[in-house]
Motif scaffolding. Structure first.
Motif, mmCIF file in Angstrom:
data_model
loop_
_atom_site.group_PDB
_atom_site.id
_atom_site.type_symbol
_atom_site.label_atom_id
_atom_site.label_comp_id
_atom_site.label_asym_id
_atom_site.label_seq_id
_atom_site.Cartn_x
_atom_site.Cartn_y
_atom_site.Cartn_z
ATOM 1 N N CYS A 78 0.826 -1.209 0.000
ATOM 2 C CA CYS A 78 0.000 0.000 0.000
ATOM 3 C C CYS A 78 0.862 1.262 0.000
ATOM 4 O O CYS A 78 0.719 2.108 -0.890
ATOM 5 C CB CYS A 78 -0.965 -0.017 1.177
ATOM 6 N N PRO A 79 1.775 1.458 0.958
ATOM 7 C CA PRO A 79 2.638 2.643 0.878
ATOM 8 C C PRO A 79 3.554 2.624 -0.338
ATOM 9 O O PRO A 79 3.901 3.684 -0.877
ATOM 10 C CB PRO A 79 3.434 2.602 2.186
ATOM 11 N N VAL A 80 3.939 1.444 -0.782
ATOM 12 C CA VAL A 80 4.767 1.335 -1.984
ATOM 13 C C VAL A 80 3.995 1.849 -3.197
ATOM 14 O O VAL A 80 4.511 2.628 -4.009
ATOM 15 C CB VAL A 80 5.217 -0.125 -2.192
ATOM 16 N N SER A 81 2.743 1.421 -3.323
ATOM 17 C CA SER A 81 1.910 1.852 -4.447
ATOM 18 C C SER A 81 1.639 3.348 -4.403
ATOM 19 O O SER A 81 1.693 4.039 -5.431
ATOM 20 C CB SER A 81 0.582 1.083 -4.431
ATOM 21 N N MET A 82 1.356 3.871 -3.232
ATOM 22 C CA MET A 82 1.064 5.297 -3.132
ATOM 23 C C MET A 82 2.297 6.142 -3.443
ATOM 24 O O MET A 82 2.198 7.205 -4.069
ATOM 25 C CB MET A 82 0.508 5.622 -1.749
ATOM 26 N N THR A 83 3.471 5.683 -3.042
ATOM 27 C CA THR A 83 4.701 6.403 -3.385
ATOM 28 C C THR A 83 4.882 6.441 -4.895
ATOM 29 O O THR A 83 5.238 7.471 -5.479
ATOM 30 C CB THR A 83 5.912 5.738 -2.708
ATOM 31 N N TYR A 84 4.606 5.336 -5.548
ATOM 32 C CA TYR A 84 4.657 5.268 -7.010
ATOM 33 C C TYR A 84 3.666 6.242 -7.644
ATOM 34 O O TYR A 84 3.981 6.948 -8.609
ATOM 35 C CB TYR A 84 4.346 3.836 -7.428
ATOM 36 N N ALA A 85 2.466 6.312 -7.073
ATOM 37 C CA ALA A 85 1.398 7.105 -7.682
ATOM 38 C C ALA A 85 1.596 8.600 -7.511
ATOM 39 O O ALA A 85 1.264 9.385 -8.405
ATOM 40 C CB ALA A 85 0.049 6.690 -7.100
ATOM 41 N N VAL A 86 2.118 9.030 -6.375
ATOM 42 C CA VAL A 86 2.190 10.472 -6.123
ATOM 43 C C VAL A 86 3.417 11.118 -6.752
ATOM 44 O O VAL A 86 3.454 12.337 -6.936
ATOM 45 C CB VAL A 86 2.175 10.791 -4.612
ATOM 46 N N THR A 87 4.416 10.331 -7.092
ATOM 47 C CA THR A 87 5.675 10.910 -7.577
ATOM 48 C C THR A 87 5.481 11.819 -8.782
ATOM 49 O O THR A 87 5.968 12.964 -8.776
ATOM 50 C CB THR A 87 6.694 9.795 -7.876
ATOM 51 N N PRO A 88 4.781 11.402 -9.848
ATOM 52 C CA PRO A 88 4.620 12.316 -10.979
ATOM 53 C C PRO A 88 3.773 13.536 -10.639
ATOM 54 O O PRO A 88 4.024 14.631 -11.152
ATOM 55 C CB PRO A 88 3.955 11.445 -12.053
ATOM 56 N N ALA A 89 2.776 13.373 -9.767
ATOM 57 C CA ALA A 89 1.935 14.508 -9.390
ATOM 58 C C ALA A 89 2.726 15.549 -8.623
ATOM 59 O O ALA A 89 2.455 16.755 -8.723
ATOM 60 C CB ALA A 89 0.750 14.018 -8.556
ATOM 61 N N LEU A 90 3.711 15.106 -7.870
ATOM 62 C CA LEU A 90 4.511 16.027 -7.062
ATOM 63 C C LEU A 90 5.340 16.970 -7.924
ATOM 64 O O LEU A 90 5.780 18.029 -7.455
ATOM 65 C CB LEU A 90 5.414 15.217 -6.130
ATOM 66 N N ARG A 91 5.534 16.623 -9.192
ATOM 67 C CA ARG A 91 6.292 17.493 -10.086
ATOM 68 C C ARG A 91 5.616 18.844 -10.298
ATOM 69 O O ARG A 91 6.255 19.792 -10.778
ATOM 70 C CB ARG A 91 6.497 16.794 -11.429
ATOM 71 N N SER A 92 4.329 18.932 -9.946
ATOM 72 C CA SER A 92 3.626 20.203 -10.084
ATOM 73 C C SER A 92 4.114 21.243 -9.091
ATOM 74 O O SER A 92 3.744 22.411 -9.198
ATOM 75 C CB SER A 92 2.115 19.991 -9.916
ATOM 76 N N ASN A 93 4.894 20.843 -8.126
ATOM 77 C CA ASN A 93 5.593 21.780 -7.249
ATOM 78 C C ASN A 93 7.080 21.504 -7.407
ATOM 79 O O ASN A 93 7.623 20.581 -6.793
ATOM 80 C CB ASN A 93 5.156 21.613 -5.794
ATOM 81 N N ALA A 94 7.727 22.288 -8.258
ATOM 82 C CA ALA A 94 9.118 22.005 -8.637
ATOM 83 C C ALA A 94 10.059 22.038 -7.446
ATOM 84 O O ALA A 94 11.004 21.248 -7.373
ATOM 85 C CB ALA A 94 9.577 22.998 -9.705
ATOM 86 N N ALA A 95 9.825 22.942 -6.502
ATOM 87 C CA ALA A 95 10.733 23.075 -5.364
ATOM 88 C C ALA A 95 10.668 21.839 -4.465
ATOM 89 O O ALA A 95 11.709 21.314 -4.039
ATOM 90 C CB ALA A 95 10.392 24.332 -4.569
ATOM 91 N N ILE A 96 9.476 21.378 -4.174
ATOM 92 C CA ILE A 96 9.343 20.181 -3.344
ATOM 93 C C ILE A 96 9.898 18.971 -4.075
ATOM 94 O O ILE A 96 10.606 18.137 -3.486
ATOM 95 C CB ILE A 96 7.872 19.955 -2.950
ATOM 96 N N TYR A 97 9.598 18.875 -5.365
ATOM 97 C CA TYR A 97 10.071 17.722 -6.123
ATOM 98 C C TYR A 97 11.597 17.690 -6.189
ATOM 99 O O TYR A 97 12.205 16.607 -6.143
ATOM 100 C CB TYR A 97 9.487 17.731 -7.532
ATOM 101 N N ALA A 98 12.224 18.853 -6.265
ATOM 102 C CA ALA A 98 13.691 18.896 -6.297
ATOM 103 C C ALA A 98 14.273 18.318 -5.017
ATOM 104 O O ALA A 98 15.306 17.630 -5.038
ATOM 105 C CB ALA A 98 14.161 20.330 -6.511
ATOM 106 N N ASP A 99 13.611 18.575 -3.886
ATOM 107 C CA ASP A 99 14.100 18.058 -2.604
ATOM 108 C C ASP A 99 13.709 16.601 -2.381
ATOM 109 O O ASP A 99 14.517 15.790 -1.903
ATOM 110 C CB ASP A 99 13.544 18.910 -1.451
ATOM 111 N N TRP A 100 12.492 16.252 -2.714
ATOM 112 C CA TRP A 100 11.964 14.937 -2.373
ATOM 113 C C TRP A 100 12.115 13.906 -3.474
ATOM 114 O O TRP A 100 12.150 12.698 -3.193
ATOM 115 C CB TRP A 100 10.481 15.058 -1.987
ATOM 116 N N GLY A 101 12.174 14.339 -4.734
ATOM 117 C CA GLY A 101 12.218 13.400 -5.847
ATOM 118 C C GLY A 101 13.308 12.348 -5.738
ATOM 119 O O GLY A 101 13.037 11.135 -5.862
#
Length: 546
Positions: free
Chosen positions: A131-154
């Motif tokens: 479940c957490p594995v799947s959600m991590t997979y799913a949210v990763t591309p959506a997180l790109r909509s905030n470039a600053a957060i994605y740069a740190d967390w990606g």
């Protein structure tokens, strides 16, 4: 005196076998959808997931479920969920295999297909922790909509390191993410959400808000961060909500209780409240629904993959048991009626595997117009049909074991766990009606009909019943004035696509038996009702796990 407790005619459990090398249907699906795929890593994962040691960890993680600690012994609020050590062993194995975010690094030509095959095999070991594995997979591309957060967390979301500690993201080698969408009054109708977001300035991660409200289903609450929905001034919006804030303090997420679920026991699902929790806008205000749709597509893929994996596991256990158990003078697997049941289950399992891996291929080819259209079509039909078949499949496989399958103890006790797990993927991320309506909307778009026709064209002329079904689909879509028959349409599109894939990637006897039963109607209303002319030997031999 004679011993009264001599144990005999009890099968040895299925353990220490290779889930990849023994799964010919999966290997053929990979050859068809990703011909050049390097499978060394999958073979290694197959051996690990089939090992007795990892099976022990799966059992322990389910027997000793997560425990909520809302306060420490001094009365301070901590909101922590404690897991058995075996849970962390499993999580480490899944992240080490790259099942969470590494598909987004784009290595190789088919990273989503590679990840899909691994996800299916790991489901055979233990689905709850995915479940957490799947959600991590799913949210990763959506997180790109905030470039600053994605740069740190990606980079940390795609790391193969697992660190369960509650500490700031910068101090961790790898992180996981969850989602918080559902509220008690809305369910799938997320537009009814009441959680509120109040703007609180800007910083290096963009627009910051305080979130106040609740989530009725908040799965894997020990993830490092979550994408949540809340009402902002411009409407329903998507927010990034970390578990631990920059300075190391814990965000205002209050875990009210853990859900007592039918299955999925090793995973913690919770109800939570946000008391002015700090969060950052992802995307634009008022655009929360498009963000959900993008994430939902990924998790729906995993629902189809997960159920396909559980089908394969249940089939493998049934084959293992019936190959050893004697009744009425011969092995169960040699009894004609049992052979009918096992062959029927094998057909269903292979068709599910083919459809799920085909959907994963569409995500590897984003940007191709036909593949984008097929992703919109295949996501709801795979989620709908494969998951709908799961519970019935598990019940029939359990019956192959008789009473041994109904108990929770021992290697064959896994069957009871599979049965309890099966309904989850059908319900989670949109139940059957939602999927059928999504398909209907997708089919009514201009490019959908052409894409589906192209998908089904390789099987033209291969079976008369399939030809009739395919020819009728466009007319049915055009003449469907209401949604009342949308489920039947989803079923038939799924069967047509599965048959087309089997025609191209499976042996002729598998394709013929599938079409004769599922499409031509030479079949009853239960598994084990295939026609007498079915190639039982070839189908069963192909399905044997080792």
């Amino acid at each position: 005196m004679h011993a009264t407790h001599e144990v005999f005619n009890q099968p040895e459990p299925l353990a220490d076998y290779d889930l990849f090398d023994g799964n010919r249907a999966l290997r053929d699906a990979l050859k068809f959808n990703a011909p050049g795929l390097e499978t060394t890593e999958l073979s290694r994962l197959g051996g690990l997931a089939g090992s007795a040691e990892m099976q022990m960890h799966a059992r322990l993680a389910n027997v000793h479920g997560p425990q909520l600690h809302s306060h420490d012994r001094f009365g301070r609020r901590v909101d922590e969920v404690e897991f058995h050590p075996s849970y962390h062993v499993l999580m480490k194995a899944a992240t080490s295999a790259g099942l969470h975010g590494t598909a987004w690094t784009g290595r190789g030509e088919s990273p989503h297909v590679l990840r899909a095959a691994g996800f299916m095999m790991f489901t055979e070991l233990e689905p709850s922790i995915l479940c957490p594995v799947s959600m991590t997979y799913a949210v990763t591309p959506a997180l790109r909509s905030n470039a600053a957060i994605y740069a740190d967390w990606g980079p940390k979301l795609t790391s193969r390191e697992y660190d369960p500690a509650l500490k700031p993201w910068r101090d961790k080698a790898g992180v996981t993410m969850g989602m918080g969408m559902t509220e008690k009054q809305g369910g799938s109708d997320v537009r009814a959400n009441t959680t509120q977001a109040i703007a609180d300035g800007e910083d290096g991660w963009g627009k910051r808000y305080h979130i106040t409200g609740h989530k009725w289903f908040f799965s894997a609450p020990m993830c490092d961060a979550f994408l949540v929905l809340a009402q902002a001034p411009a409407g329903l919006s998507c927010f990034f909500l970390p578990r631990v804030l920059h300075e190391g303090s814990r965000n205002a997420i209050r875990i009210q209780r853990l859900k007592d679920k039918l299955g999925n026991k090793a995973n913690a699902s919770s109800e939570v409240e946000f008391h002015g929790a700090s969060a950052w806008l992802v995307g634009d205000e008022g655009r929360g629904i498009p963000q959900i749709l993008e994430m939902g597509t990924m998790t729906r893929l995993d629902c189809a993959l997960g159920t396909s994996g559980l089908m394969r596991q249940a089939l493998s256990i049934a084959l293992n048991h019936t190959s050893q158990r004697q009744a009425f003078g011969k092995r169960l697997i040699d009894q004609p009626l049992m052979r009918n049941v096992l062959a029927d289950l094998a057909l269903e399992s292979e068709a599910a595997t083919m459809l799920a891996i085909r959907l994963a291929r569409a995500f590897d080819r984003r940007g191709d117009a036909d593949e984008d259209a097929m992703a919109r079509l295949l996501t709801p039909i795979a989620k709908f049909w494969i998951c709908k078949r799961g519970s019935h499949f598990a019940q029939e496989a359990m019956e192959c074991l008789g009473g041994n399958g109904y108990v929770e103890e021992g290697g064959e006790g896994v069957m009871a766990r599979i049965y309890r797990e099966m309904p989850l993927n059908s319900i989670w991320e949109g139940a059957g009606n939602i999927m059928a309506l999504d398909l209907l909307r997708a089919l009514r778009k201009a490019d959908a009909g052409a894409a589906l026709a192209h998908e089904l064209s390789p099987a033209r002329g291969a079976h008369p019943a399939l030809d009739r079904l395919v020819a009728a689909l466009p007319v049915r879509v055009e003449e469907m004035a209401t949604e009342v028959e949308a489920r039947r349409l989803a079923q038939d599109v799924a069967l047509a696509v599965q048959a087309s894939l089997l025609c191209q990637a499976a042996p002729a006897e598998v394709f013929a038996a599938f079409c004769d039963s599922r499409i031509a109607g030479n079949w009853g209303q239960a598994f084990g009702t295939l026609g007498a002319a079915t190639a039982f030997d070839a189908i069963i031999d192909r399905a044997m796990p080792c």
